[in-house]
Enzyme design. Sequence first.
Site, mmCIF file in Angstrom:
data_model
loop_
_atom_site.group_PDB
_atom_site.id
_atom_site.type_symbol
_atom_site.label_atom_id
_atom_site.label_comp_id
_atom_site.label_asym_id
_atom_site.label_seq_id
_atom_site.Cartn_x
_atom_site.Cartn_y
_atom_site.Cartn_z
ATOM 1 N N ARG A 125 37.297 10.417 -3.197
ATOM 2 C CA ARG A 125 37.726 10.062 -1.844
ATOM 3 C C ARG A 125 36.792 9.029 -1.217
ATOM 4 O O ARG A 125 35.602 8.973 -1.531
ATOM 5 C CB ARG A 125 37.826 11.323 -0.976
ATOM 6 C CG ARG A 125 38.928 12.250 -1.456
ATOM 7 C CD ARG A 125 38.961 13.564 -0.712
ATOM 8 N NE ARG A 125 39.320 13.394 0.691
ATOM 9 C CZ ARG A 125 39.390 14.395 1.561
ATOM 10 N NH1 ARG A 125 39.116 15.635 1.165
ATOM 11 N NH2 ARG A 125 39.736 14.172 2.811
ATOM 12 N N ASP A 318 46.346 16.812 9.628
ATOM 13 C CA ASP A 318 46.254 17.792 8.545
ATOM 14 C C ASP A 318 47.515 18.636 8.401
ATOM 15 O O ASP A 318 47.643 19.391 7.434
ATOM 16 C CB ASP A 318 45.054 18.721 8.762
ATOM 17 C CG ASP A 318 43.738 18.046 8.427
ATOM 18 O OD1 ASP A 318 43.743 17.099 7.617
ATOM 19 O OD2 ASP A 318 42.705 18.452 8.974
#
Length: 444
Positions: A125, A318
Amino acid sequence: MEGENWRVAPGGALHGEARVPGDKSISHRAVMLGALADGTTRITGMLEGADVLATIDVFRALGVAIEGPEQGAVTVHGVGWEGLRPPARELDVGNSGTSMRLLAGLLAGLPFDTVLTGDASLNRRPMRRVTEPLAEMGARITTSDAGTAPLRIHGGSPLAGIDYTLPVASAQVKSALLLAGMRAEGHTCVTEPAPTRDHTERMLQGFGYPVSRDLATVCLEGGRRLYGTGVDVPADISSAAFLLVAASIAPGSDLTLRHVGWNPTRTGVVEILRRMGADIEVLSTDEVGGEPVADLRVRSAALRGIAIPEELVPLAIDEFPALFIAAACAEGETQLTGAAELRVKESDRIAVMAEGLQTLGVTVEPREDGVRIVGQPVLGGGRVHSHTDHRIAMAFAVAALRAEAPVEIEACENVRTSFPGFVELLRRLGMGVEVDGPHDRGTA
């Protein structure tokens, strides 16, 4: 880690009440600030998921005595900034992007070297978004050539406060800069292009550290102290989102969720669902330790597709795997734009959700920064892969409520990072879930 697969029976409805696990964002921050504080911090309601346990493990490696967790209770014996000790090993945060990015800021101002690493997924990431502004403050952090972890943090560099405008709204980057700013000379100010969760600012003030906000800019001055306190962690609205969607799409459902975090920077998921026609009622509200909480009642409703306003995207970033399932079950078309951040989460959530929904027979058009989903009354069954992303796995478990055949989900083991006990809760509320893998060790 040994793989875990789920087989979720089609149909059903959700009834009763539940309290989902503690908020992950608040749990991380409570441990971090408790460790840096003078005195003892008592945390209750803490999420005992793998991500938060990784944060606890990091501070133990830095010389902090931490008791628990035991039934969500943790006692952190703070040592102040000066009491942290050089670790004897690399600091492994597993799959936790929150831990890595916030700790990068926290560790940047220490007088010794540290290395932050994670699992294979986390080490892919992007981390330059946090290391580059930290470098502007004087931090020395090296990454891989691709700008990913491991992060090698070279201690001993004096930090100076900066005025920084975030190019992309990110609570993690904002928080990393504020944590570094506590060790920096002068003021550190961070300006956001759109509102993001403000748990760090609220909690700093709860620990006695002055923070000011002027419109989109939050500032603090380096050199102040933190003081141990009590933190009661509310239930995680990101986890509650799966149950909000589940009860909305399953005919005949009537579910009450207790003590859910109701921070206005986190309620985008409820706003989006309400715009889609969801029946979500706030039964009561309270404030615990500076964080608002609410009891919510959700009943099944006929959802309709919408164009999701871009200003709500950072407030629900999220929760989009769950919202994609709501869109798949809604009448008409749902459009999402301005959500390129979803491509660099635990998985490429746009691509992985599109792939799974197409397996279930849904018309999906993935785009660079979003998606177009055409809803339908009934989903097909099939086998989907979560790509070890906890939120993908939970989203497709919920999708089975509107499926005509079982939904099988591969690689669900990382659900333990954010929602331990998810399968047991679904079963208690009325769903049929079979597990193949290590779940019987109590880790799901």
